[in-house]
Scaffold this active site. Structure first.
Site, PDB file in Angstrom:
ATOM      1  N   GLU A  79      10.867  46.427 -21.190  1.00  0.00           N
ATOM      2  CA  GLU A  79      11.135  45.099 -21.739  1.00  0.00           C
ATOM      3  C   GLU A  79      11.125  45.139 -23.257  1.00  0.00           C
ATOM      4  O   GLU A  79      11.941  44.483 -23.915  1.00  0.00           O
ATOM      5  CB  GLU A  79      10.095  44.093 -21.235  1.00  0.00           C
ATOM      6  CG  GLU A  79      10.410  42.640 -21.560  1.00  0.00           C
ATOM      7  CD  GLU A  79       9.923  42.185 -22.924  1.00  0.00           C
ATOM      8  OE1 GLU A  79      10.419  41.161 -23.434  1.00  0.00           O
ATOM      9  OE2 GLU A  79       9.030  42.865 -23.497  1.00  0.00           O
ATOM     10  N   GLU A  80      10.191  45.906 -23.806  1.00  0.00           N
ATOM     11  CA  GLU A  80      10.065  45.956 -25.263  1.00  0.00           C
ATOM     12  C   GLU A  80      11.233  46.687 -25.919  1.00  0.00           C
ATOM     13  O   GLU A  80      11.406  46.612 -27.139  1.00  0.00           O
ATOM     14  CB  GLU A  80       8.743  46.632 -25.664  1.00  0.00           C
ATOM     15  CG  GLU A  80       7.489  45.972 -25.103  1.00  0.00           C
ATOM     16  CD  GLU A  80       7.168  44.634 -25.752  1.00  0.00           C
ATOM     17  OE1 GLU A  80       7.939  44.196 -26.628  1.00  0.00           O
ATOM     18  OE2 GLU A  80       6.156  44.018 -25.371  1.00  0.00           O
ATOM     19  N   HIS A 131       1.027  42.020 -29.886  1.00  0.00           N
ATOM     20  CA  HIS A 131       1.574  43.288 -30.386  1.00  0.00           C
ATOM     21  C   HIS A 131       0.651  43.963 -31.395  1.00  0.00           C
ATOM     22  O   HIS A 131       1.116  44.602 -32.346  1.00  0.00           O
ATOM     23  CB  HIS A 131       2.965  43.072 -31.006  1.00  0.00           C
ATOM     24  CG  HIS A 131       4.056  42.929 -29.998  1.00  0.00           C
ATOM     25  ND1 HIS A 131       5.385  42.819 -30.334  1.00  0.00           N
ATOM     26  CD2 HIS A 131       4.023  42.867 -28.634  1.00  0.00           C
ATOM     27  CE1 HIS A 131       6.125  42.700 -29.243  1.00  0.00           C
ATOM     28  NE2 HIS A 131       5.313  42.718 -28.200  1.00  0.00           N
ATOM     29  N   ASP A 156       0.204  41.216 -22.826  1.00  0.00           N
ATOM     30  CA  ASP A 156       1.661  41.428 -22.893  1.00  0.00           C
ATOM     31  C   ASP A 156       2.001  42.846 -22.426  1.00  0.00           C
ATOM     32  O   ASP A 156       2.210  43.731 -23.246  1.00  0.00           O
ATOM     33  CB  ASP A 156       2.149  41.203 -24.327  1.00  0.00           C
ATOM     34  CG  ASP A 156       3.652  41.330 -24.472  1.00  0.00           C
ATOM     35  OD1 ASP A 156       4.361  41.096 -23.474  1.00  0.00           O
ATOM     36  OD2 ASP A 156       4.114  41.670 -25.567  1.00  0.00           O
ATOM     37  N   GLU A 187       5.491  36.097 -19.430  1.00  0.00           N
ATOM     38  CA  GLU A 187       5.410  36.759 -20.728  1.00  0.00           C
ATOM     39  C   GLU A 187       4.154  36.340 -21.476  1.00  0.00           C
ATOM     40  O   GLU A 187       3.350  35.546 -20.995  1.00  0.00           O
ATOM     41  CB  GLU A 187       6.660  36.430 -21.561  1.00  0.00           C
ATOM     42  CG  GLU A 187       7.742  37.488 -21.473  1.00  0.00           C
ATOM     43  CD  GLU A 187       7.305  38.818 -22.090  1.00  0.00           C
ATOM     44  OE1 GLU A 187       6.259  38.862 -22.792  1.00  0.00           O
ATOM     45  OE2 GLU A 187       7.990  39.819 -21.867  1.00  0.00           O
ATOM     46  N   HIS A 214       6.380  42.880 -17.000  1.00  0.00           N
ATOM     47  CA  HIS A 214       6.670  44.247 -17.473  1.00  0.00           C
ATOM     48  C   HIS A 214       5.388  45.021 -17.755  1.00  0.00           C
ATOM     49  O   HIS A 214       4.380  44.452 -18.174  1.00  0.00           O
ATOM     50  CB  HIS A 214       7.578  44.226 -18.709  1.00  0.00           C
ATOM     51  CG  HIS A 214       6.991  43.601 -19.945  1.00  0.00           C
ATOM     52  ND1 HIS A 214       6.322  44.342 -20.899  1.00  0.00           N
ATOM     53  CD2 HIS A 214       6.994  42.329 -20.387  1.00  0.00           C
ATOM     54  CE1 HIS A 214       5.938  43.539 -21.882  1.00  0.00           C
ATOM     55  NE2 HIS A 214       6.333  42.312 -21.605  1.00  0.00           N
TER      56      HIS A 214
END
Length: 238
Positions: A80-81, A189, A47, A107, A35
């Site tokens: 995706e998030e 994140h 990510d 991922e 993603h």
């Protein structure tokens, strides 16, 4: 699937899908999933930009190599998030979705290290065996069991792509493996997830070479499963 429960709706989701095939190759495909969206506070290098880049590299290498017996699909999710809504749209609406039989989802819950298998789909014996041909694989049974807990408050596109695949019956049913990098989890994140902190080109090259080997092995395994199912009158498959 979250503990508190909610209904997700979406519209206008943008993703990218690509298909690579060869004359005489089966339509059935291995799906590579990554993603390009990211968490709002993070640049998203590990990510999941690094896996988008390595997937593109794998497609280029496969296109430049010899013909293969099955096709390969690449799905680059743009949401995706947002609780996997783009994967849902692809699995339930895209005309190519009926063709994938094996999902290799890429991922990150950390910014470094090797890809670790932390979930496997149903009836994945043939795929696990095939991936063994690509060299030593790392995995976690604990992580797999953790993600099977009903209501476990975490997830990614993998479960959606497998659970909502339009082709869930037949001789070779949809399965897959969920891979992630797990080292340097404190980058996950956060603003620390920068390209310079994810190992840069050397790590990207290592991931790309590993993913290429995994993809080739999965494609060869899928071809064997299709041949075995045909020889068994369409009743085979693991």
């Amino acid at each position: 699937d979250f503990l508190d429960g909610f209904t997700n709706s979406y519209q206008g989701v943008v993703s990218v899908a690509a298909r690579l095939t060869w004359p005489g190759a089966a339509r059935e495909a291995v799906l590579l999933s990554s993603h390009f969206d990211t968490w709002s506070s993070s640049p998203g290098a590990s990510d999941d930009a690094v896996h988008v880049a390595t997937t593109v590299g794998v497609l280029r290498a496969l296109a430049a190599g010899p013909a293969r017996g099955v096709s390969v699909l690449a799905f680059f999710s743009g949401a995706e998030e947002s609780n996997w809504v783009a994967a849902h749209a692809f699995a339930t609406r895209h005309r190519w979705a009926a063709d994938y039989r094996a999902v290799l989802n890429l991922e990150a819950i950390g910014a470094g290290g090797d890809l670790v298998a932390f979930q496997m789909g149903p009836r994945a014996g043939w795929l696990a065996s095939a991936l063994g041909d690509a060299g030593t694989q790392r995995g976690s049974v604990f992580a797999h069991d953790l993600f099977q807990i009903p209501g476990f408050p975490a997830g990614d596109d993998f479960k959606t792509l497998v659970a909502h695949a339009p082709h869930r019956g037949g001789a070779v049913r949809v399965t897959g493996v969920d891979f992630a990098t797990i080292e340097a989890g404190y980058h996950y994140h956060t603003p620390l997830d920068q390209p310079v902190d994810t190992g840069g080109y050397p790590q990207m090259r290592s991931h790309g070479e590993g993913l290429l080997a995994k993809t080739r092995a999965a494609m060869a395994g899928l071809r064997r499963e299709l041949d075995a199912a045909a020889a068994d009158g369409g009743n085979g498959g693991a």
